[in-house]
Design an enzyme around this catalytic site. Sequence first.
Site, PDB file in Angstrom:
ATOM      1  N   ASP A  51      68.286  20.370  34.361  1.00 36.05           N
ATOM      2  CA  ASP A  51      67.707  20.493  35.696  1.00 36.05           C
ATOM      3  C   ASP A  51      68.778  20.404  36.783  1.00 36.05           C
ATOM      4  OD1 ASP A  51      65.473  20.406  34.164  1.00 36.05           O
ATOM      5  OD2 ASP A  51      64.782  18.445  34.849  1.00 36.05           O
ATOM      6  N   GLU A  71      69.772   9.851  36.922  1.00 40.10           N
ATOM      7  CA  GLU A  71      68.484   9.956  36.224  1.00 40.10           C
ATOM      8  C   GLU A  71      68.455   9.024  35.002  1.00 40.10           C
ATOM      9  OE1 GLU A  71      64.895  11.406  36.594  1.00 40.10           O
ATOM     10  OE2 GLU A  71      66.398  12.531  37.698  1.00 40.10           O
ATOM     11  N   HIS A  99      63.116  21.178  25.842  1.00 40.75           N
ATOM     12  CA  HIS A  99      63.390  19.926  25.141  1.00 40.75           C
ATOM     13  C   HIS A  99      64.531  20.091  24.143  1.00 40.75           C
ATOM     14  CE1 HIS A  99      60.383  17.141  26.691  1.00 40.75           C
ATOM     15  NE2 HIS A  99      59.597  18.188  26.833  1.00 40.75           N
ATOM     16  N   SER A 144      62.952  15.944  41.299  1.00 38.29           N
ATOM     17  CA  SER A 144      63.916  14.833  41.292  1.00 38.29           C
ATOM     18  C   SER A 144      65.351  15.349  41.217  1.00 38.29           C
ATOM     19  CB  SER A 144      63.600  13.823  40.187  1.00 38.29           C
ATOM     20  OG  SER A 144      63.512  14.449  38.951  1.00 38.29           O
TER      21      SER A 144
END
Length: 393
Positions: free
Chosen positions: A170, A158, A33, A126
């Site tokens: 990612d 995204e 994060h 994803s």
Amino acid sequence: MEHALNDEFRKFFSKDADHIFFCPGRVNLIGEHIDYNGGKVMPCAISLGTFLAIAENKDQNLRFRCLNFPGTADIPLQARYSKAGKEWFNYPLGVFNEMSKAGQEVPGLDMLFYGNLPIGAGLSSSASIEVLTAFALRTLFDFRLSKPEMALLCKRVENFFIGVNSGIMDQFAVAMGKKDKAILLDCDTLDYQYLPFETTGYTLAIINSNKQRSLAESKYNERFAECGAALNLLKKEVDAENLCDIDMHTFQSHRHLINDPVLEKRALHVVSENFRVHEAKDALEADQLHTFGKLMYASHQSLKDLYEVSGKELDTIVDFCKTYPGCIGARMTGAGFGGCAIALVKKEQFDDFAAKLTACYNERIGYKPEVFASEIGDGVRELKELRVKNYEL
Ligand code: GLA
């Protein structure tokens, strides 16, 4: 047993695929994060991922099929596409939309997707399908797009098509992964370097909590907003573009500016996690895997107490790891709210670890986790053989 994605493709489209591409998923070793706070992260690509068999068609349609989901779509070529509810094909469709916005034209295409990543488990299924699609289009139609640019394009998918304010980690990891290497990525500048991740004697275990990640998207966007709010308050006196520009000393002397205990906790996680990544890099370079493992535990604690994105399932896994003598570090990985944890476990004890963890988790949570040994693999690529061996359909 050998299965072939091309055989499946033929069943759907009555012809052979022209190409097969593969894009992995990822785990993040440490630095959670903080990508959307301009920090440094340390992900690596894994060997599970998503496959695409693809061929051109002459009828100006984008045809999406998938072996994992029943939903299909036949969408006429357009200048702009829009999202269709929660359908799986929104991810590749969003890539077509971004490509079209960038002026990259494509003909009609028949596409069959298949993934062996647990879906929605925090291993970037994803990002994997997005980067897979972008890479296939780039390869087939010679689009001038570097892999980092491709990762940025998929991040826009995204953020604006899917609607999650995720960072670049990612997409970058699955595009740029390298066998047996961790990527140290500066999410502000996109500078990166490969670090040796040779865990001699230890296995990198991935533990899927099998907890459904409901609310994950809204909670994720909430954390994103909280970090922005904390940064704005600090900016009254601190000169910083991102929370991760702020070191611990500066944070300690200005944290009173954030007169909200929740925002203060979120910011403290971000600043301390960014520092842990620096320490983790030093530990890897000095071949001190035990130190690295301690940093993993510290990262988890911070995600649990300060950032509040763990949960009883992931905590049960990490608590077990702390009591298991052959395990030197563990933490949740990815966005959290369920999903996966990773652990470093002595190779010869892996089977015993998996069995005992499964029993302990099952007893406390009421269902079983999945525990598997992970290999660190290469990023997105074309598979030269149309016959793909050893994957389960
Ligand atoms: C998700 C997002 C990433 C990153 C992680 C948390 O995986 O897609 O951009 O923010 O969560 O580190």
